[in-house]
Design a protein around this motif. Structure first.
Motif, PDB file in Angstrom:
ATOM      1  N   GLU A  20       1.237   6.022  -7.246  1.00 57.77           N
ATOM      2  CA  GLU A  20       0.064   6.721  -7.787  1.00 57.77           C
ATOM      3  C   GLU A  20       0.219   8.227  -7.683  1.00 57.77           C
ATOM      4  O   GLU A  20      -0.119   8.959  -8.620  1.00 57.77           O
ATOM      5  N   ALA A  21       0.730   8.708  -6.546  1.00 60.65           N
ATOM      6  CA  ALA A  21       0.924  10.155  -6.389  1.00 60.65           C
ATOM      7  C   ALA A  21       1.934  10.684  -7.401  1.00 60.65           C
ATOM      8  O   ALA A  21       1.737  11.753  -7.994  1.00 60.65           O
ATOM      9  N   ARG A  24       2.183   1.617  -3.488  1.00 57.32           N
ATOM     10  CA  ARG A  24       1.079   1.979  -4.379  1.00 57.32           C
ATOM     11  C   ARG A  24       0.723   3.459  -4.202  1.00 57.32           C
ATOM     12  O   ARG A  24       0.542   4.185  -5.181  1.00 57.32           O
ATOM     13  N   MET A  25       0.638   3.913  -2.961  1.00 58.15           N
ATOM     14  CA  MET A  25       0.330   5.312  -2.676  1.00 58.15           C
ATOM     15  C   MET A  25       1.385   6.233  -3.293  1.00 58.15           C
ATOM     16  O   MET A  25       1.049   7.228  -3.953  1.00 58.15           O
ATOM     17  N   ASN A  78      -1.293   9.490   6.572  1.00 60.19           N
ATOM     18  CA  ASN A  78      -1.526   9.518   5.126  1.00 60.19           C
ATOM     19  C   ASN A  78      -1.713   8.107   4.565  1.00 60.19           C
ATOM     20  O   ASN A  78      -2.619   7.870   3.756  1.00 60.19           O
ATOM     21  N   LEU A  79      -0.865   7.176   5.002  1.00 63.43           N
ATOM     22  CA  LEU A  79      -0.988   5.806   4.518  1.00 63.43           C
ATOM     23  C   LEU A  79      -2.287   5.169   4.993  1.00 63.43           C
ATOM     24  O   LEU A  79      -2.984   4.514   4.213  1.00 63.43           O
ATOM     25  N   ARG A  88      -9.055   2.775  -0.143  1.00 57.42           N
ATOM     26  CA  ARG A  88      -8.977   1.636  -1.085  1.00 57.42           C
ATOM     27  C   ARG A  88      -9.884   0.490  -0.635  1.00 57.42           C
ATOM     28  O   ARG A  88     -10.327  -0.294  -1.468  1.00 57.42           O
ATOM     29  N   GLY A  97       0.812  -1.217   0.000  1.00 56.70           N
ATOM     30  CA  GLY A  97       0.000   0.000   0.000  1.00 56.70           C
ATOM     31  C   GLY A  97       0.843   1.263   0.000  1.00 56.70           C
ATOM     32  O   GLY A  97       0.509   2.244  -0.664  1.00 56.70           O
ATOM     33  N   TYR A 157      -5.131   6.446   2.994  1.00 54.98           N
ATOM     34  CA  TYR A 157      -5.069   5.867   1.645  1.00 54.98           C
ATOM     35  C   TYR A 157      -5.606   4.431   1.660  1.00 54.98           C
ATOM     36  O   TYR A 157      -6.428   4.061   0.815  1.00 54.98           O
ATOM     37  N   LEU A 158      -5.148   3.632   2.622  1.00 55.41           N
ATOM     38  CA  LEU A 158      -5.591   2.236   2.705  1.00 55.41           C
ATOM     39  C   LEU A 158      -7.086   2.150   2.991  1.00 55.41           C
ATOM     40  O   LEU A 158      -7.789   1.304   2.413  1.00 55.41           O
TER      41      LEU A 158
END
Length: 163
Positions: A55-56, A51-52, A153-154, A161, A48, A157-158
């Motif tokens: 993607e950013a 991925r974060m 932040n993580l 998702r 994750g 984000y998770l």
């Protein structure tokens, strides 16, 4: 070339392409990841995070992204790599050149079970965060604050998702 060295080459080639799915395929379900900002446990958190970040970078800073890796070494159980990344830190839109040395552990299937990335936090924070990083990047309390924000932040984000 040892298969685990090939795995590391595949991992960093995927990272250079910002291919988080290919990166995630290199990790065991019980992977542990640590660096100067993140301490993560399990495939969801580790993949994750990548991925974060991928993607950013793809969405806002693709033209500034460049990754080079070298000095790959691996055997049946352990590996190491050196990598350097140039990117624009999304929170502050500041250019960063980060120099990282990584060590790895592998399981019997050749999947990464442990990754420890080391970089100079003060050097990174001066580039990524500007004046606050220059003035406070050496301070453990400041580092803790940066780590906490990264964790939030993580987790956000998770959570997004999952829904």
């Amino acid at each position: 070339m040892h298969p685990n060295q090939t795995r590391l080459d595949h991992f960093y080639a995927a990272f250079a392409r910002l291919d988080a799915d290919a990166m995630a395929a290199c990790y065991a379900p019980d992977v542990r990841f640590d660096d100067e900002v993140f301490s993560l446990r399990g495939h969801e958190q580790v993949s994750g995070m990548w991925r974060m970040l991928c993607e950013a970078t793809q969405a806002r800073n693709r033209e500034h992204w460049k990754l080079r890796h070298s000095a790959l070494q691996a055997d049946d159980r352990r590996g190491k790599a050196h990598w350097e990344a140039d990117y624009q830190f999304s929170a502050a839109r500041r250019k960063v050149h980060n120099v990282v040395d990584s060590v790895f552990e592998f399981n019997e299937a050749g999947l990464i079970t442990r990754q420890r990335d080391r970089f100079n936090f003060w050097t990174w924070s001066r580039q990524a965060l500007g004046l606050p990083g220059i003035l406070l990047g050496w301070n453990p309390s400041f580092r803790t604050m940066v780590k906490r924000q990264a964790e939030v932040n993580l987790e956000n984000y998770l959570q997004a998702r999952r829904h």
